[in-house]
Design an enzyme around this catalytic site. Structure first.
Site, mmCIF file in Angstrom:
data_model
loop_
_atom_site.group_PDB
_atom_site.id
_atom_site.type_symbol
_atom_site.label_atom_id
_atom_site.label_comp_id
_atom_site.label_asym_id
_atom_site.label_seq_id
_atom_site.Cartn_x
_atom_site.Cartn_y
_atom_site.Cartn_z
ATOM 1 N N SER A 49 -49.959 56.630 6.319
ATOM 2 C CA SER A 49 -49.205 55.915 5.297
ATOM 3 C C SER A 49 -48.134 55.083 5.979
ATOM 4 O O SER A 49 -47.475 55.574 6.918
ATOM 5 C CB SER A 49 -48.557 56.895 4.312
ATOM 6 O OG SER A 49 -47.883 56.195 3.286
ATOM 7 N N GLU A 50 -47.944 53.849 5.528
ATOM 8 C CA GLU A 50 -47.086 52.920 6.271
ATOM 9 C C GLU A 50 -45.621 53.342 6.305
ATOM 10 O O GLU A 50 -44.862 52.857 7.145
ATOM 11 C CB GLU A 50 -47.207 51.508 5.703
ATOM 12 C CG GLU A 50 -46.577 51.304 4.340
ATOM 13 C CD GLU A 50 -46.707 49.850 3.882
ATOM 14 O OE1 GLU A 50 -45.666 49.231 3.644
ATOM 15 O OE2 GLU A 50 -47.835 49.353 3.761
ATOM 16 N N ASN A 51 -45.193 54.235 5.393
ATOM 17 C CA ASN A 51 -43.803 54.675 5.440
ATOM 18 C C ASN A 51 -43.554 55.720 6.535
ATOM 19 O O ASN A 51 -42.431 56.158 6.713
ATOM 20 C CB ASN A 51 -43.352 55.218 4.080
ATOM 21 C CG ASN A 51 -44.220 56.350 3.580
ATOM 22 O OD1 ASN A 51 -45.442 56.269 3.610
ATOM 23 N ND2 ASN A 51 -43.606 57.417 3.102
#
Length: 212
Positions: A49-51
């Site tokens: 996940s990009e976070n």
């Protein structure tokens, strides 16, 4: 013959079917996040996940949510054994540096040549560009998972994108509630369609020629 559209979970399961053993996969916001619930436990896949998460599992059971552990869409997620979380900057370095094998993204439009638009509807406020541009450049396999038409019935698979582009010539596969298509140099190739939907009828719905 009549046909029934795939539900969101059926669409996610169809995408999961094509994720190979050993893949490292970014899941975008919206429909793509459901793919995490359909990866077989016997298959080793690292979900990103990009976070700043690597090693996401399926959504938590109701009542077991931990809102300190969320995906990029602010939904609670689980972390598999060996999973990790890290700074946003490091996450984008993974995305831009070619360290992911697949990205599953939503889209406003996808063109038959693999162009796609997923960040701005003309005339509407922009919530944020996100990391799709970085993923499109840094990830070799871009899969789009989306509804076949908009909520106003407008086609989302098009000859040429009208919405501002996210990236050009990068989408490998399109998964919708009606079918699975490959974007090839020769145009759109039909992989499968929902039972009861003939290739000729699907071609009429899309309005573009399909190869088989």
């Amino acid at each position: 013959m009549s046909y029934t559209r795939r539900t969101k979970d059926q669409l996610a399961a169809r995408v999961a079917q094509d994720i190979p053993e050993g893949a490292t996969v970014n899941l975008g916001i919206g429909q793509p996040t459901l793919v995490a619930n359909h990866i077989p436990s016997s298959r080793e896949v690292l979900l990103h996940s990009e976070n700043g998460i690597l090693g996401m599992g399926p959504a938590p059971a109701q009542g077991l949510e931990d809102y300190d552990l969320i995906n990029a869409g602010k939904q609670p997620v689980t972390l598999l054994p060996g999973g990790s979380f890290f700074h946003h900057t490091d996450s984008f370095a993974m995305m831009r540096g070619g360290h992911l094998s697949h990205a599953i993204l939503g889209a406003i439009e996808v063109a038959e040549n693999g162009d796609f638009a997923n960040w701005k509807v003309p005339g509407e406020a922009v919530p944020g560009v996100g990391g799709a541009m970085d993923l499109a450049v840094g990830t070799p396999n871009i899969f789009v998972a989306m509804s076949h038409v908009t909520n106003k019935g407008k086609p989302k698979i098009v000859k040429t994108c009208a919405a501002p582009l996210t990236a050009r010539h990068c989408v490998k596969r399109i998964y919708t509630d009606l079918c699975t298509l490959a974007c090839t140099p020769q145009g759109l190739r039909l992989i499968d369609a929902v039972p009861g939907l003939s290739p000729a009828e699907l071609e009429r719905i899309i309005g573009l020629p399909l190869t088989h």
